[in-house]
Design an enzyme around this catalytic site. Structure first.
Site, PDB file in Angstrom:
ATOM      1  CE1 TYR A 115      -4.446   2.188   0.853  1.00  0.00           C
ATOM      2  CE2 TYR A 115      -1.602   3.356   1.922  1.00  0.00           C
ATOM      3  CZ  TYR A 115      -3.400   3.830   1.650  1.00  0.00           C
ATOM      4  OH  TYR A 115      -3.944   5.118   1.891  1.00  0.00           O
ATOM      5  CG  HIS A 116       2.373   4.678  -3.379  1.00  0.00           C
ATOM      6  ND1 HIS A 116       2.222   5.575  -2.746  1.00  0.00           N
ATOM      7  CD2 HIS A 116       3.275   4.724  -3.529  1.00  0.00           C
ATOM      8  CE1 HIS A 116       3.752   6.741  -2.699  1.00  0.00           C
ATOM      9  NE2 HIS A 116       4.301   5.781  -4.184  1.00  0.00           N
ATOM     10  N   GLY A 117       2.386   5.471   0.839  1.00  0.00           N
ATOM     11  CA  GLY A 117       1.231   6.527   2.101  1.00  0.00           C
ATOM     12  C   GLY A 117       1.825   7.255   1.097  1.00  0.00           C
ATOM     13  CD  GLU A 188      -2.879   2.700  -2.710  1.00  0.00           C
ATOM     14  OE1 GLU A 188      -3.914   2.181  -2.948  1.00  0.00           O
ATOM     15  OE2 GLU A 188      -2.272   2.550  -2.641  1.00  0.00           O
ATOM     16  NE  ARG A 226      -2.177   7.638   2.445  1.00  0.00           N
ATOM     17  CZ  ARG A 226      -2.393   8.434   1.258  1.00  0.00           C
ATOM     18  NH1 ARG A 226      -2.319   9.138   1.580  1.00  0.00           N
ATOM     19  NH2 ARG A 226      -2.568   7.767   0.315  1.00  0.00           N
TER      20      ARG A 226
END
Length: 313
Positions: A115-117, A188, A226
């Site tokens: 998952y890309h922050g 994202e 995040r």
């Protein structure tokens, strides 16, 4: 050249003269300069002490790995040194740790999906830890704009960062390497929020790569990512329009908060011959969503994420 400088000076004086007394400002700056220097120099000395302490801690913890790395190859030694610095930063600032490191293979290929922050700070720490403790380099797919930033080319070269096409990514995996891809990418990163929804659109490239290379996929997710760095939520339509026009990440980012970061490495998803890219994409998305559901409180909270450094239930 001199005439241009005079013209610029006159322009500034005429433009701001009604609002700012230029002469008074210059005099005040001159008057306070010794005061700034008086406090700045001791601060720099303190920073040098902490930097020296950090270097000594790194040497104490990783000296044998670094010596062994430099005996093998210049790039290997350089990567291990940089990895040691990033690992120390992650430990100090985010109390960074990895759960499920055993799921990263000691040899052979694997595609790591993450998952890309807003800033993929977790990937930097993760790559560093794998270099130091698995002695393996994770090749990484990055957006093309990174290759245009002055001074970054040597970093991208050393850590095998590539612009991702199906053919180049597949060839990296067929050479028995590890490769990391964030299907959400810059999109994202910019428009995600503390609810941690995957924003992959219709991207199937990573699934095609894994099927072509016949390698397993390892899903990973970092808790509180995040909350470490955040992208602004106001002006959403404007930033979306600007991104669609330029394909460049203009959304402002703020943060650097010392939250607790923990990367969870899921079980490898094995290669299955008759799986389609669409089916594989759904399977990987479900695996990462399961990691998020299990390990991330929704919505994320900066204060709670900081407190989790001291108390984690």
């Amino acid at each position: 050249m001199e005439s241009r400088l005079i013209n610029v000076t006159h322009y500034i004086e005429h433009s701001f003269g009604d609002y700012i007394d230029i002469n008074y400002t210059l005099w005040l700056t001159w008057l306070l300069a010794p005061l700034f220097i008086t406090f700045l120099l001791p601060l720099l000395i303190v920073m040098l002490f902490y930097l020296s302490s950090l270097i000594l801690y790194i040497y104490k913890l990783h000296r044998y790995r670094l010596i062994h790395a430099y005996e093998r190859d210049f790039w290997v030694g350089a990567r291990h040194t940089i990895a040691a610095i990033w690992d120390a930063h992650g430990w100090i600032w985010h109390s960074y740790e990895i759960k499920g490191m055993e799921n990263i293979p000691d040899e052979g290929s694997a595609l790591i999906i993450y998952y890309h922050g807003a800033i993929p700070i977790d990937l930097y720490y993760f790559v560093a830890r794998v270099i130091l403790f698995k002695n393996r380099l994770i090749h990484t797919v990055a957006d093309r704009f990174l290759f245009k930033i002055p001074g970054w080319s040597i970093i991208l070269e050393a850590f095998k960062v590539i612009p991702g096409t199906v053919s180049t990514c597949s060839s990296v995996l067929k050479d028995n390497n590890l490769l990391a891809i964030a299907p959400g990418g810059v999109y994202e990163a910019q428009f995600g929020n503390s609810y941690y929804k995957l924003m992959w659109k219709k991207r199937l490239g990573f699934a095609k790569v894994a099927l072509d290379a016949k390698c397993p996929i390892i899903p990973i997710f970092t808790q509180n990512l995040r909350e470490a760095f955040c992208s602004v939520s106001w002006g959403y339509r404007f930033w979306m329009w600007l991104y669609n026009v330029t394909r460049f990440p203009f959304v402002p980012i703020y943060g650097g908060f010392p939250v607790k970061l923990t990367t969870y490495v899921g079980k490898p998803i094995p290669y299955e011959e008759n799986t389609t890219p669409e089916e594989l994409k759904k399977k990987v998305a479900l695996a990462i969503e399961e990691l998020i559901k299990k390990n991330q409180k929704i919505p994320g909270s900066i204060l709670r994420a900081i407190l989790e450094r001291f108390y984690h239930h």
